[in-house]
Design a protein around this motif. Structure first.
Motif, PDB file in Angstrom:
ATOM      1  N   LEU A  70      -4.977 -20.958 -10.969  1.00 54.69           N
ATOM      2  CA  LEU A  70      -4.672 -19.541 -11.217  1.00 54.69           C
ATOM      3  C   LEU A  70      -3.506 -19.388 -12.189  1.00 54.69           C
ATOM      4  CD1 LEU A  70      -5.100 -17.813  -7.712  1.00 54.69           C
ATOM      5  CD2 LEU A  70      -6.694 -17.840  -9.657  1.00 54.69           C
ATOM      6  N   VAL A  97      -5.144 -19.561 -15.526  1.00 52.41           N
ATOM      7  CA  VAL A  97      -5.974 -18.389 -15.833  1.00 52.41           C
ATOM      8  C   VAL A  97      -5.095 -17.164 -16.079  1.00 52.41           C
ATOM      9  CG1 VAL A  97      -7.698 -16.802 -14.913  1.00 52.41           C
ATOM     10  CG2 VAL A  97      -7.930 -19.280 -14.517  1.00 52.41           C
ATOM     11  N   LEU A  98      -4.124 -16.964 -15.195  1.00 54.48           N
ATOM     12  CA  LEU A  98      -3.319 -15.741 -15.278  1.00 54.48           C
ATOM     13  C   LEU A  98      -2.293 -15.811 -16.399  1.00 54.48           C
ATOM     14  CD1 LEU A  98      -2.831 -14.699 -11.550  1.00 54.48           C
ATOM     15  CD2 LEU A  98      -4.709 -14.215 -13.122  1.00 54.48           C
ATOM     16  N   ARG A 109      -4.261 -14.795 -19.382  1.00 52.83           N
ATOM     17  CA  ARG A 109      -4.552 -13.354 -19.370  1.00 52.83           C
ATOM     18  C   ARG A 109      -3.296 -12.542 -19.675  1.00 52.83           C
ATOM     19  NH1 ARG A 109      -8.638 -12.440 -14.132  1.00 52.83           N
ATOM     20  NH2 ARG A 109     -10.337 -13.693 -14.995  1.00 52.83           N
ATOM     21  N   HIS A 145       0.848  -1.191   0.000  1.00 59.49           N
ATOM     22  CA  HIS A 145       0.000   0.000   0.000  1.00 59.49           C
ATOM     23  C   HIS A 145       0.883   1.240   0.000  1.00 59.49           C
ATOM     24  CE1 HIS A 145      -1.709  -3.284   2.391  1.00 59.49           C
ATOM     25  NE2 HIS A 145      -2.683  -3.142   1.534  1.00 59.49           N
ATOM     26  N   ILE A 154      -3.418 -12.209  -8.541  1.00 59.52           N
ATOM     27  CA  ILE A 154      -4.594 -12.341  -7.680  1.00 59.52           C
ATOM     28  C   ILE A 154      -4.089 -12.354  -6.241  1.00 59.52           C
ATOM     29  CG2 ILE A 154      -6.514 -13.828  -6.974  1.00 59.52           C
ATOM     30  CD1 ILE A 154      -6.900 -12.852  -9.782  1.00 59.52           C
ATOM     31  N   ARG A 176      -5.563 -11.871  -1.976  1.00 54.76           N
ATOM     32  CA  ARG A 176      -6.795 -11.910  -1.201  1.00 54.76           C
ATOM     33  C   ARG A 176      -7.356 -10.508  -1.000  1.00 54.76           C
ATOM     34  NH1 ARG A 176      -9.183 -15.524   1.742  1.00 54.76           N
ATOM     35  NH2 ARG A 176     -10.851 -14.200   1.019  1.00 54.76           N
ATOM     36  N   ARG A 177      -6.511  -9.581  -0.571  1.00 51.56           N
ATOM     37  CA  ARG A 177      -6.953  -8.201  -0.399  1.00 51.56           C
ATOM     38  C   ARG A 177      -6.038  -7.327  -1.238  1.00 51.56           C
ATOM     39  NH1 ARG A 177      -6.053  -8.036   5.976  1.00 51.56           N
ATOM     40  NH2 ARG A 177      -4.048  -8.678   5.131  1.00 51.56           N
ATOM     41  N   GLN A 178      -6.531  -6.159  -1.592  1.00 51.67           N
ATOM     42  CA  GLN A 178      -5.689  -5.270  -2.377  1.00 51.67           C
ATOM     43  C   GLN A 178      -4.417  -4.941  -1.605  1.00 51.67           C
ATOM     44  OE1 GLN A 178      -7.567  -1.901  -4.331  1.00 51.67           O
ATOM     45  NE2 GLN A 178      -5.690  -0.738  -4.042  1.00 51.67           N
ATOM     46  N   TYR A 214      -5.896 -24.808  -6.369  1.00 49.76           N
ATOM     47  CA  TYR A 214      -6.412 -23.492  -6.752  1.00 49.76           C
ATOM     48  C   TYR A 214      -5.310 -22.644  -7.380  1.00 49.76           C
ATOM     49  CZ  TYR A 214      -8.339 -18.774  -6.242  1.00 49.76           C
ATOM     50  OH  TYR A 214      -8.764 -17.492  -6.487  1.00 49.76           O
ATOM     51  N   ILE A 239      -2.468 -21.480   3.739  1.00 49.90           N
ATOM     52  CA  ILE A 239      -3.785 -21.220   4.320  1.00 49.90           C
ATOM     53  C   ILE A 239      -4.638 -20.307   3.447  1.00 49.90           C
ATOM     54  CG2 ILE A 239      -3.057 -21.606   6.698  1.00 49.90           C
ATOM     55  CD1 ILE A 239      -2.968 -18.594   7.091  1.00 49.90           C
ATOM     56  N   HIS A 240      -4.040 -19.615   2.505  1.00 53.04           N
ATOM     57  CA  HIS A 240      -4.833 -18.700   1.682  1.00 53.04           C
ATOM     58  C   HIS A 240      -5.305 -19.324   0.373  1.00 53.04           C
ATOM     59  CE1 HIS A 240      -3.854 -15.738   4.588  1.00 53.04           C
ATOM     60  NE2 HIS A 240      -2.573 -15.787   4.324  1.00 53.04           N
ATOM     61  N   GLY A 241      -4.749 -20.452   0.019  1.00 56.25           N
ATOM     62  CA  GLY A 241      -5.171 -21.074  -1.229  1.00 56.25           C
ATOM     63  C   GLY A 241      -4.507 -22.430  -1.388  1.00 56.25           C
ATOM     64  N   ASP A 267      -2.075  -7.090  -0.756  1.00 58.79           N
ATOM     65  CA  ASP A 267      -1.477  -8.271  -0.135  1.00 58.79           C
ATOM     66  C   ASP A 267      -0.490  -8.915  -1.095  1.00 58.79           C
ATOM     67  OD1 ASP A 267      -2.884  -8.081   2.182  1.00 58.79           O
ATOM     68  OD2 ASP A 267      -4.288  -9.702   1.755  1.00 58.79           O
ATOM     69  N   TYR A 268       0.402  -9.715  -0.546  1.00 58.11           N
ATOM     70  CA  TYR A 268       1.214 -10.572  -1.397  1.00 58.11           C
ATOM     71  C   TYR A 268       0.274 -11.445  -2.211  1.00 58.11           C
ATOM     72  CZ  TYR A 268       5.545  -9.340   0.965  1.00 58.11           C
ATOM     73  OH  TYR A 268       6.630  -8.665   1.443  1.00 58.11           O
TER      74      TYR A 268
END
Ligand SMILES: Cc1cc2nc3c(=O)[nH]c(=O)nc-3n(C[C@H](O)[C@H](O)[C@H](O)COP(=O)(O)OP(=O)(O)OC[C@H]3O[C@@H](n4cnc5c(N)ncnc54)[C@H](O)[C@@H]3O)c2cc1C
Lengths: 305, 819
Positions: free
Chosen positions: A270, A273-274, A277, A102, A185, A187-189, A266, A260-262, A191-192
């Motif tokens: 990604l 998908v990425l 893209r 940020h 991608i 989790r939150r804007q 998954y 724990i985040h993915g 984030d790593y």
């Protein structure tokens, strides 16, 4: 969450800094502190000496030269991000930087610090790697250049010696017939990333793919670069078969792990998908640039209809 | 006439201070070299016997003033015997047959990672943490019990003397639910889970204490939701008289429930150390400590069976759930009792049976978190409503509507016992009107077209709805003291505490309106036991209802007295007086007036004048020589004091709707629109209510889409930091939340108000599950849900679609028996 006792020095010359580092085997360089200070506070790192390099002269430059963007060790992410010449010379750099943390953290954290911190989930090491960039380092023994491919040797492990200071990172300029893309991608804007892909696609005279490669973050224990010979000769719009072949190649190289985040499944998804893209965007970017360059004398944004 | 302030969007008096960094929190108290700093050694193991603690290496560390283990607490030469006893079980309940609480420092056994084992006081926190690193503890490992499944299996026990890990089993029944379900035309069964989360106030726990040996008094500042509760507990545990202990709460950086539990080990150890050392001692919890040694909530596993008719009308509802309460039960059964009663929402359940088991696990203990069991109950009920609608092929709002309690059915008696031990009787509400409002606000009836249009573009969108009823303003009481000073300033004190809700604003609005003083002249103090020793605390959306009502009543008393004295002074009839902007005047006779400050002077007959104004009250100036200066039934001073104690809770309600978009490729979940209809009776300050709703919705989005406590099998919390425990940033919360209000006044209090503090967070898990289910076309039975979870569900359903019937779909229980 208070650090263990640690000595602190703030040298004002590089020589002094290098001597301090050489004299204390477990000394640590302190730059923006955005990665190191949390580690100290959680007592996950306990060096005996911190060598704060923030007072060293002449290291805060962001310089766009014909060969690429030269970023000094004290240039903050925010300064690099704001530099218009740097963005023109190598657009991938700014594209990726806008995903780094940020604003408040970018105001302190250094781009070079991020690179030598060697986090596989960080944007800058992957960008440097996919561009075949390099880092200039110095120690009491002299200076040397470390190529991006030799820089990250393991999770959070760079090939810098303990007494070396990175002075500058160099991100090569964008080739005339190349296009880039960065996508991730998280989790939150800020984030790593769970998965991120930086793509560089080069076209030949006829607008077909001459070379393509992707850099991956957060899906391998180090920033991974995958060359994609399968794409050579392809033309836009890139078909599903082409991008699928590319991600098959990538997944053959990447050792994707879950956390724990993915889950790993998954994240592998990604990657597919990425990759698609990023390659499509990079191809279009290259095509646009090439057309713009041949039809208009001065480069403009927006491309042609 | 000035306009009434109640009901207006009066700007918060707190904000200048807070936004400019002028807040003063516990860590800002007693800053200076004389203050010593505490740190706590915490168990790194989830379940172990403490064999030996060796503090030898710490004793000669420079700057260390004190090291305590349980042995020291048991040392009668230093400590009152009460320090060696377990911490209080705050809310006993007959069904809590196996309640257990921890010791201030672990005795023999640790039962969660983070349990306090040793306590160090040093010159600063750095030295204190260095000292902790030198304490050597020998542990004998015991098998950890983590998660509801392991607790139920009871292969291992958390406490040797608690069979089956069951702390409590409580059943409530209204009619014969199993029979009603068996006889119903349609039946469904659902298995649901909700993960653990936590309050996560940005200011963690903190306590500072100073012992004054000259006066023999203890002053304590603590970041709590109950100053009076901490005071009582500290007095008892430290062996002091209540009158020797003052507890103050400075600004508090959020509570959300976790700070209602008390006393925390540090709230006893810090004042005890201050007394022993004769120096002020401070403890400021850090973030990692907050994750592993405060409290969590939410985790439940639920099984619902329901019988209904062709319209979706409930005939019987049978709910069984397992509540993970962690290692200890200081807060009793409040959370699962609320789940089991508030599950009913705005509906008539037909026959109802609910039974829960409250289970021990080797994890951080569970105490109320904003919503306090309601989010889980609403989730169970609303998932059931959606399942019925899907089964019958009906619109989800229709199924809800046929089950609503109707406006003419209030007071509505559910024939159950609520969390306050009183009957579950709803006082007022208008659910059909709420439903109409929320449908209009979110565009419910137009959504089918929106969804079809999106699908045509390859996008997936879904809409969800959830309804709730929330018992607020629970007793037993709150009190207030209103004091008009001779300057005309009005000092108001109420005992409960403030964590940023804007009490100083709303309470001043109430006083200004009732007393007739200027809003600017009112100063509100909360959570200071010197100013109002009788109090309960801030929880259960009770501050406005309880303290607001008490303040209103106290201001009324002060006004009565002011009018009486002014009538005397102005030689007018009380009935002809009015008070506007702090001036008492005779209606229609502008020259004849007196300020409230002067009335305050006259209220206190004086022998000694201390300034110009006070001369008016001295003995040769006023008074009837034939009567005592203070009448027999009077007191000196212009003050009003009163208490408010309602018969029962008042029931607020609301409905949330959300439109989400799920990315067909990346499984990311994006919020397109969030709408709230909220009914908390009369609105005292609509802006503050909306702020509470906004904050609640943000917190609810966290709970539904981001936050969960990731324990591994050994009981280690894997994400004990803000890097890995994902609270939503502003970027994850929608730019706007559409709010509409409904005001059905409560008949139970003089202001007709209901609580609003928790509402925003209550229906989140339910409303997101509903919307994601709508978007994806398969049932959502576990919350929160991440993109990775959604990906796994898609894979599973893609595989299931081509094969056998999907096991996770709600099913007819009799079907299952046949298989
Ligand atoms: C909340 C938060 C979110 C973040 N999110 C992201 C994100 O999304 N993506 C991302 O990439 N990063 C993220 N970061 C990290 C951020 O980018 C850091 O600024 C960066 O990783 C390190 O730069 P620094 O200057 O702060 O280095 P420091 O923390 O000072 O140092 C990091 C390490 O590098 C070494 N070092 C630094 N400079 C030199 C040098 N010149 N020579 C030799 N060694 C050196 C230090 O000794 C240390 O080991 C985040 C950080 C925070 C706090």
């Amino acid at each position: 969450m208070k650090p263990a006792p640690v000595a602190y020095a703030r040298p004002t010359s590089l020589t002094e800094a290098l001597e301090l580092l050489a004299g204390t085997p477990d000394a640590k360089v302190l730059a923006g502190g955005q990665s190191l200070v949390p580690l100290l506070n959680m007592r996950l790192a306990a060096p005996t000496l911190l060598v704060d390099i923030n007072r060293l002269p002449g290291l805060d430059h962001v310089m766009a030269a014909p060969d690429g963007v030269h970023v000094g060790a004290l240039a903050r992410h925010s300064a690099v991000l704001a530099d218009a010449a740097a963005r023109r010379t190598q657009p991938l750099l700014a594209d990726a930087l806008s995903h780094v943390a940020h604003a408040t953290i970018r105001n302190r954290g250094t781009t070079v610090g991020s690179i030598v911190h060697a986090d596989a989930a960080a944007e800058m090491p992957a960008v440097l790697a996919v561009l075949d960039g390099h880092v200039e380092v110095a120690s009491v023994r002299g200076r040397r250049r470390i190529e991006a491919r030799d820089l990250v040797v393991g999770p959070l492990q760079s090939s810098l010696e303990h007494d070396e200071v990175a002075l500058e990172a160099c991100f090569p300029a964008l080739d005339a017939r190349a296009g880039t893309a960065f996508t991730e991608i998280s989790r939150r804007q800020g984030d790593y990333a769970l998965c991120g892909v930086a793509a560089v696609v080069m076209l030949d005279e006829d607008g077909a793919v001459a070379s393509a490669r992707c850099g991956y973050l957060a899906v391998h224990e180090t920033p991974a670069v995958v060359d994609l010979p399968a794409l050579v000769g392809a033309r836009g719009p890139l078909g599903d078969d082409v991008v699928t072949a590319a991600s098959d190649l990538a997944l053959g190289v990447l050792d994707v792990e879950g956390d724990i985040h993915g889950t790993a499944a998954y994240r592998r998804h990604l990657v597919r998908v990425l990759t698609a893209r990023a390659l499509r965007t990079a191809y279009d970017d290259a095509a646009t640039r090439t057309t713009t360059r041949t039809t208009a004398p001065t480069p403009t944004t927006g491309g042609t209809a | 006439m000035t306009t009434r302030l109640v009901g207006q969007k009066v700007p918060r008096v707190e904000d200048q201070r807070f936004l400019r960094g002028g807040g003063k929190y516990v860590d800002d108290v007693l800053v200076g070299a004389t203050t010593l700093h505490a740190a706590v050694l915490r168990s790194p193991h989830a379940h172990a016997r403490v064999v030996e603690i060796d503090v030898e290496d710490v004793l000669d560390v420079e700057g260390v003033h004190l090291v305590w283990t349980y042995e020291d607490l048991a040392d009668a030469a230093v400590m009152p015997a009460t320090m060696a006893e377990p911490l209080p079980l705050l809310i006993p309940h007959p069904a809590l047959t196996h309640g257990r609480t921890q010791y201030a420092l672990a005795k023999d056994e640790v039962n969660y990672v983070g349990e306090a084992v040793a306590f160090v006081v040093a010159s600063d926190r750095y030295v204190a943490e260095d000292a902790l690193a030198r304490i050597r503890v020998t542990y004998d490992f015991l098998p950890p019990v983590v998660g509801v499944d392991a607790a139920r299996a009871a292969t291992n026990l958390v406490h040797d003397d608690v069979p089956g890990n069951v702390g409590a089993r409580l059943e409530q029944t209204v009619g014969d639910a199993p029979a009603a379900i068996a006889a119903a035309p349609h039946r469904l069964a659902l298995d649901l889970t909700v993960e653990r989360s936590a309050c996560m106030p940005l200011e963690g726990r903190g306590t500072v204490a100073r012992w004054d040996p000259d006066s023999g008094r203890l002053t304590m500042w603590t970041s709590t939701q109950t100053a009076s509760g901490v005071r009582a507990a500290v007095a008892v545990k430290l062996g002091l008289d209540l009158g020797q202990v003052d507890v103050l709460t400075p600004d508090t950086g959020g509570g959300f429930g976790v700070k209602i539990n008390h006393p925390w080990p540090e709230e006893l150890l810090v004042p005890m150390a201050a007394k022993v050392l004769g120096r002020p001692v401070k403890f400021t919890e850090d973030r990692r400590e907050h994750f592993i040694s405060s409290a969590h909530e939410r985790g439940q596993v639920q099984h619902v069976e329901v019988g209904f008719d062709d319209d979706g009308r409930l005939l019987g509802l049978d709910v069984e759930f397992w509540h993970d309460h962690g290692a200890y039960t200081p807060y009793g059964l409040i959370v699962p009792i609320i789940t089991s009663t508030q599950l009913l929402g705005p509906y008539k359940p037909g026959a109802y049976r609910v039974v829960f088991e409250s289970l021990y696990t080797n994890t951080v203990m569970v105490t109320p978190y904003r919503g306090a069991g309601r989010p889980q109950g609403v989730y169970a009920m609303e998932r059931t409503m959606d399942a019925i609608a899907a089964y019958l092929g009906k619109d989800r709002t229709e199924v809800r509507a046929v089950n609503f309690i109707q406006p003419d059915e209030f007071p509505y008696d559910h024939q159950m016992v609520f969390q306050d031990g009183r009957p579950l009787v709803y006082d007022s509400g208008d659910y059909p009107q709420s439903l109409e409002k929320i449908k209009a606000l979110v565009g419910w009836d137009e959504f089918t077209a929106v969804r079809d249009a999106a699908r045509a573009e390859g996008r997936t969108v879904g809409i969800g709805l959830a309804c709730y009823v929330e018992g607020t303003g629970v007793g037993p009481y709150e009190g207030a003291h209103v004091h008009v000073e001779t300057s005309g300033k009005v000092k108001v004190a109420t005992g409960l505490t403030t964590q940023g809700q804007g009490h100083a604003t709303v309470f001043a609005q109430l006083v200004a309106d009732e007393l007739g003083c200027r809003f600017e002249d009112v100063e509100v103090v909360t959570g200071d036991t010197r100013r109002m020793p009788y109090s309960v605390g801030t929880f259960a959306s009770r501050a406005a209802v309880m303290s607001g009502s008490a303040i209103h009543l106290a201001a009324k008393r002060a006004k009565e007295k002011a009018l009486r004295i002014a009538a005397d002074a102005l030689e007018a009839d009380e009935g002809d007086l009015e008070i506007v902007d702090g001036i008492v005047s005779v209606r229609g006779a502008p020259g004849s007036s007196i300020s409230l400050g002067t009335v305050a002077v006259l209220s206190n007959p004086l022998r000694y004048a201390f300034d110009e104004a006070s001369k008016a009250a001295t003995q040769f100036t006023v008074g009837d020589p034939g009567r005592p200066p203070v009448a027999e039934d009077d007191e000196p001073g212009l003050e009003g004091k009163d208490f408010y104690s309602p018969e029962r809770s008042t029931f607020a309600s609301g409905m949330h709707a959300v439109i989400v978009e799920t990315d067909p490729e990346t499984c990311e979940i994006r919020i397109l629109k969030y709408a709230v209809v909220h009914d908390c009776g009369h609105l005292l300050n609509p802006m503050i209510v909306e702020g509470q709703v906004h904050g609640g919705v943000a917190q609810g989005i966290g709970g539904a889409l981001y936050e969960r406590m990731e324990y591994d099998e050994s009981g280690q919390l894997l994400n004990a930091s803000f890097m890995d425990f994902l609270m939503p940033y502003v970027t994850e919360v929608p730019d706007g939340i559409d709010i509409d209000h409904l005001e059905t006044p409560s008949p139970l209090n003089p202001l007709g108000i209901k609580g609003a503090g928790e509402a925003g967070v209550i229906p989140s898990a339910a409303v997101f599950a509903s919307a994601i289910e709508d978007a994806e076309g398969f049932p959502i039975t576990a919350m929160p849900i991440s993109p990775s979870d959604l990906f796994a569900l898609r894979q599973q359903h893609a595989a299931g679609a081509s094969g056998a019937p999907d096991p996770s779909r709600p099913s007819d229980p009799s079907d299952q028996e046949d298989r």
